[in-house]
Design a protein around this motif. Structure first.
Motif, PDB file in Angstrom:
ATOM      1  N   PRO A 155       7.910  26.420  48.278  1.00 52.57           N
ATOM      2  CA  PRO A 155       8.510  25.331  47.671  1.00 52.57           C
ATOM      3  C   PRO A 155       7.848  23.793  48.264  1.00 52.57           C
ATOM      4  O   PRO A 155       7.760  23.977  49.653  1.00 52.57           O
ATOM      5  CB  PRO A 155       9.893  25.428  48.039  1.00 52.57           C
ATOM      6  CG  PRO A 155      10.085  27.101  48.189  1.00 52.57           C
ATOM      7  CD  PRO A 155       8.970  27.475  48.816  1.00 52.57           C
ATOM      8  N   GLY A 156       7.618  23.052  47.599  1.00 53.86           N
ATOM      9  CA  GLY A 156       6.946  21.577  47.893  1.00 53.86           C
ATOM     10  C   GLY A 156       5.724  21.685  48.063  1.00 53.86           C
ATOM     11  O   GLY A 156       5.176  20.885  48.461  1.00 53.86           O
ATOM     12  N   GLY A 200       8.373  23.130  35.683  1.00 51.88           N
ATOM     13  CA  GLY A 200       9.216  21.924  36.493  1.00 51.88           C
ATOM     14  C   GLY A 200       8.448  21.400  37.628  1.00 51.88           C
ATOM     15  O   GLY A 200       9.113  20.803  38.653  1.00 51.88           O
ATOM     16  N   TRP A 201       7.363  21.524  37.378  1.00 50.09           N
ATOM     17  CA  TRP A 201       6.155  20.977  38.579  1.00 50.09           C
ATOM     18  C   TRP A 201       5.792  19.635  38.259  1.00 50.09           C
ATOM     19  O   TRP A 201       5.995  19.104  36.936  1.00 50.09           O
ATOM     20  CB  TRP A 201       4.897  21.768  38.908  1.00 50.09           C
ATOM     21  CG  TRP A 201       5.331  23.394  39.505  1.00 50.09           C
ATOM     22  CD1 TRP A 201       6.525  23.893  39.330  1.00 50.09           C
ATOM     23  CD2 TRP A 201       4.335  24.222  39.931  1.00 50.09           C
ATOM     24  NE1 TRP A 201       6.491  25.122  39.788  1.00 50.09           N
ATOM     25  CE2 TRP A 201       5.050  25.301  40.166  1.00 50.09           C
ATOM     26  CE3 TRP A 201       2.883  23.787  40.260  1.00 50.09           C
ATOM     27  CZ2 TRP A 201       4.246  26.160  40.837  1.00 50.09           C
ATOM     28  CZ3 TRP A 201       2.222  24.963  40.828  1.00 50.09           C
ATOM     29  CH2 TRP A 201       2.999  26.219  41.137  1.00 50.09           C
ATOM     30  N   SER A 202       5.336  18.813  39.150  1.00 52.94           N
ATOM     31  CA  SER A 202       4.582  17.649  38.947  1.00 52.94           C
ATOM     32  C   SER A 202       3.293  17.664  38.587  1.00 52.94           C
ATOM     33  O   SER A 202       2.613  18.785  39.208  1.00 52.94           O
ATOM     34  CB  SER A 202       4.971  16.507  39.938  1.00 52.94           C
ATOM     35  OG  SER A 202       4.271  16.774  41.102  1.00 52.94           O
ATOM     36  N   ARG A 214       2.423  20.194  41.908  1.00 55.18           N
ATOM     37  CA  ARG A 214       3.317  20.466  43.117  1.00 55.18           C
ATOM     38  C   ARG A 214       4.235  21.096  42.510  1.00 55.18           C
ATOM     39  O   ARG A 214       5.163  20.518  41.634  1.00 55.18           O
ATOM     40  CB  ARG A 214       3.601  18.928  43.895  1.00 55.18           C
ATOM     41  CG  ARG A 214       4.112  19.255  45.128  1.00 55.18           C
ATOM     42  CD  ARG A 214       4.826  17.930  45.738  1.00 55.18           C
ATOM     43  NE  ARG A 214       4.975  18.079  47.092  1.00 55.18           N
ATOM     44  CZ  ARG A 214       5.570  17.359  47.877  1.00 55.18           C
ATOM     45  NH1 ARG A 214       5.924  16.099  47.474  1.00 55.18           N
ATOM     46  NH2 ARG A 214       6.035  17.625  49.279  1.00 55.18           N
ATOM     47  N   LYS A 215       4.545  22.025  43.386  1.00 57.17           N
ATOM     48  CA  LYS A 215       5.949  22.806  42.997  1.00 57.17           C
ATOM     49  C   LYS A 215       6.805  22.191  43.685  1.00 57.17           C
ATOM     50  O   LYS A 215       7.193  21.740  45.005  1.00 57.17           O
ATOM     51  CB  LYS A 215       5.948  24.180  43.780  1.00 57.17           C
ATOM     52  CG  LYS A 215       6.783  25.230  43.655  1.00 57.17           C
ATOM     53  CD  LYS A 215       6.527  26.562  44.175  1.00 57.17           C
ATOM     54  CE  LYS A 215       7.369  27.907  43.806  1.00 57.17           C
ATOM     55  NZ  LYS A 215       7.050  29.240  44.455  1.00 57.17           N
ATOM     56  N   PRO A 216       8.277  22.282  42.910  1.00 56.83           N
ATOM     57  CA  PRO A 216       9.444  21.617  43.715  1.00 56.83           C
ATOM     58  C   PRO A 216      10.007  22.012  45.010  1.00 56.83           C
ATOM     59  O   PRO A 216       9.765  23.180  44.975  1.00 56.83           O
ATOM     60  CB  PRO A 216      10.220  21.474  42.434  1.00 56.83           C
ATOM     61  CG  PRO A 216      10.037  22.818  41.500  1.00 56.83           C
ATOM     62  CD  PRO A 216       8.471  22.828  41.894  1.00 56.83           C
ATOM     63  N   HIS A 218      13.171  22.383  45.426  1.00 61.75           N
ATOM     64  CA  HIS A 218      14.175  23.364  45.035  1.00 61.75           C
ATOM     65  C   HIS A 218      14.214  23.658  43.527  1.00 61.75           C
ATOM     66  O   HIS A 218      13.604  22.996  42.771  1.00 61.75           O
ATOM     67  CB  HIS A 218      15.541  22.282  44.961  1.00 61.75           C
ATOM     68  CG  HIS A 218      15.859  22.014  46.416  1.00 61.75           C
ATOM     69  ND1 HIS A 218      15.933  22.706  47.842  1.00 61.75           N
ATOM     70  CD2 HIS A 218      15.766  20.262  47.141  1.00 61.75           C
ATOM     71  CE1 HIS A 218      16.211  21.787  48.708  1.00 61.75           C
ATOM     72  NE2 HIS A 218      15.850  20.721  48.160  1.00 61.75           N
TER      73      HIS A 218
END
Length: 219
Positions: A155-156, A200-202, A214-216, A218
């Motif tokens: 994550p992140g 739901g990533w950027s 980028r993986k969130p 949460h």
């Protein structure tokens, strides 16, 4: 084009891809959802043919021109990584030059390549970032490969992709990237934005042909 269309896009899974063109005995399709273009999966090269082609690659980690090429991904990625972040070079090829550059910048690196570094233990870890340079265009099942990379990424974490973005259908038949017999899927900047949004990533496009996803933190 006389073939029946594939049932779905191999990149995003959307149904009913549209015919794009046929050239040199190869049929290509276009996805209206993610905007990927891809070779008909029934015409993929064999693994033996791919391997023979890869043996001609010349990727020297010490060659300045090749390092400049890889720096297009390395520099914006390094600007976003915390010190000591642990990475995986996925599809590193016979000369893992990018991994060497990232190690020089203080990041421990693992290697995986199904032909040149088929190390299963590398796929049993979790990483702060993953690089995938000049690799995604070879994926026979890109949706499955992206799912695997998601599972390997903390994550992140960051997924750094470098592949030549497809932009112009009118020039597709003569495009040098298409003519490589091992290149079977072609992405646009919009494709990476679509895939990131679906998870739901950027997604950032810092320079042409580079996507940083980028993986969130949460779910």
């Amino acid at each position: 084009m006389t073939r029946e269309p594939p049932a779905h896009c191999p990149v995003c899974g959307a149904p009913d891809p549209a015919p794009l063109l046929s050239v040199a005995g190869r049929d290509y399709w276009a996805c209206a959802a993610c905007e990927a273009r891809f070779l008909d999966p029934r015409q993929h090269p064999s693994r033996a043919d791919e391997h023979a082609h890869y043996l001609h690659l010349q990727n020297d980690a010490a060659e300045p021109g090749y390092r400049r090429f890889l720096a297009r991904l390395a520099e914006p990625l390094l600007a976003r990584l915390p010190a000591g972040a642990r990475g995986l070079d996925f599809g590193c090829g016979p000369g893992p030059a990018l991994a060497a550059m990232l190690r020089e910048a203080g990041h421990p690196m693992a290697l995986y390549d199904p032909v040149f570094h088929p190390e299963p233990t590398a796929l049993a870890e979790c990483y702060d970032f993953i690089t995938c340079t000049e690799t995604a265009e070879h994926f026979h099942r890109p949706a499955e490969e992206l799912e695997r990379l998601d599972g390997l990424l903390a994550p992140g974490g960051w997924l750094g992709i470098m592949t030549c973005f497809q932009t112009d259908d009118a020039r597709f038949s003569d495009w040098h990237y298409r003519r490589d017999p091992t290149h079977v899927v072609f992405y646009r900047a919009a494709t990476w934005r679509y895939l990131a949004a679906a998870r739901g990533w950027s997604c950032e496009i810092p320079v042409k042909d580079v996507a940083l996803l980028r993986k969130p933190l949460h779910a």
